[in-house]
Design a protein around this motif. Sequence first.
Motif, short mmCIF file in Angstrom:
data_model
loop_
_atom_site.label_atom_id
_atom_site.label_comp_id
_atom_site.label_asym_id
_atom_site.label_seq_id
_atom_site.Cartn_x
_atom_site.Cartn_y
_atom_site.Cartn_z
N ASP A 9 -5.90 4.38 5.61
CA ASP A 9 -4.52 3.89 5.51
C ASP A 9 -4.01 3.44 6.88
O ASP A 9 -3.35 2.42 7.00
N MET A 10 -4.35 4.22 7.91
CA MET A 10 -3.87 3.90 9.26
C MET A 10 -4.43 2.56 9.72
O MET A 10 -3.73 1.78 10.37
N ARG B 22 0.84 -1.19 0.00
CA ARG B 22 0.00 0.00 0.00
C ARG B 22 0.88 1.25 0.00
O ARG B 22 1.92 1.27 0.66
N LYS B 23 0.43 2.25 -0.72
CA LYS B 23 1.14 3.53 -0.75
C LYS B 23 0.18 4.59 -0.22
O LYS B 23 -1.00 4.57 -0.59
N THR C 41 3.75 18.23 11.00
CA THR C 41 3.58 17.66 12.34
C THR C 41 4.71 18.09 13.28
O THR C 41 5.66 18.77 12.88
N HIS C 42 4.59 17.63 14.50
CA HIS C 42 5.62 17.94 15.50
C HIS C 42 6.67 16.83 15.55
O HIS C 42 7.47 16.78 16.49
N GLY C 43 6.63 15.93 14.60
CA GLY C 43 7.62 14.85 14.53
C GLY C 43 6.97 13.50 14.28
O GLY C 43 7.60 12.59 13.74
N CYS C 44 5.70 13.36 14.67
CA CYS C 44 4.99 12.11 14.40
C CYS C 44 4.69 12.00 12.90
O CYS C 44 4.84 12.97 12.17
N VAL C 45 4.25 10.81 12.50
CA VAL C 45 3.81 10.59 11.11
C VAL C 45 2.29 10.47 11.15
O VAL C 45 1.76 9.60 11.86
N ARG C 46 1.60 11.34 10.44
CA ARG C 46 0.13 11.28 10.39
C ARG C 46 -0.32 10.60 9.10
O ARG C 46 0.23 10.87 8.03
#
Lengths: 175, 231
Positions: free
Chosen positions: A158-159, A53-54, A148-153
């Motif tokens: 997809d999540m 998945r992309k 973001t503040h460093g996280c990956v959203r």
Amino acid sequence: MAMDDLAARIDSLSRKVQQLRSEFDNLTPGKPYLVVNSTANELRLMSGHTLLRKAVCSTGSYILLRTYGDRKWLFKTPRGRFKVNVKLKDPWWYKPDWAYIEEGLPVPSPYSPKRYEPNVLGDYALGFGNGYLIHGTLYTRFLGLPITHGCVRLGDQDMRVVFQTMSHGYRIYIY
Amino acid sequence: MMTILRYLLAILLVITLIHLFEVFNPGPHFPVATVSSDTLLALDSINSMKRKYFNLKVAESFWRNRIQLASDPSFILTADLNDSLITLDLQGVPLHMAKIGGIQLSQGINDSLYQSELLDWISAPFKLKSQTATISKEPIQERYIASRREAESQLIHLRDPEDSNYVSITLVFNRNLTLILKEIESDSVNYPIYPEIMRGSEKMITLYMRRLDALAIYRALPQNTSMILNI
């Protein structure tokens, strides 16, 4: 005779090169893994050399936030190889100091229950160390932007797939 | 190898003698030995096999080095000019593969193609000594922010102040290798699919690729990275 000798050498070397290629290919994890391109804000869910998945994601904004008392934070997604070390369903966000400072609010005690906020990280989250998460988002319009503040959203659909596919110890590569 | 060389020299000597004989004896031909088409084909075949053998030696070195660097915990770069691919590896996993849209080689490198000197040169990974670019390594924007909402609206308008900068990255490695990564300016420009040879005795390679590929590779490369070349 010389040609025969050369042909034999070529044959042997071809086999050797093929063997080395296979050896290199075998270094890629057999279990599913994630690859995050923080420059293009793209995430790939892989299994071996197969793309499962992309997805469009959001990564760190590279904003350096400075505030009084010489405190500063760089909102950057870390690069390197990580492992899934926590899986959370309906995660709550523990708000760090910078979240209050950004909003001009007083920073509560580290143990204050006010620090915990539900429903902002989506339905699922995967932790990969030092408080960094891959999580869902309310702000889908910002997907694809480094914000973001460093996280990956990730988007919710997809999540969910990523959460269902990735288990504890599975690899995450970020570049 | 010496046997092959002797064989080639003998054939060349015979061809030269025949030509000389024809130049100085324009009259009727005597029944002398001639070089048959089979011999010429054999000569071509030997040359082709020698090139194949050389390419395999380079490939062997390329894959061996790639495996060796898989134990290194940092990102490494591989440039495979035969397959027109540039790759970012991390511990044996190819994370980013980018198609090379154009290649330029300096005369210094071109002269050493198919020479044992080239094999020696690429036998070990190259170590990065310095890197410069027209874009920043980390696009840090320093600011004081009143609120998150304000931060997000600012980002939408101010994102990537380097959008207009043409991407050109110069990576200087040991053993006198300079690798230049440049963005493809537009689809209408024709880039050399086969290596274009540039003047200069230095060892320089210029690779053209998509802007985002060049950016992603440059921003992930650590200061002390290694590079493996397949040429």
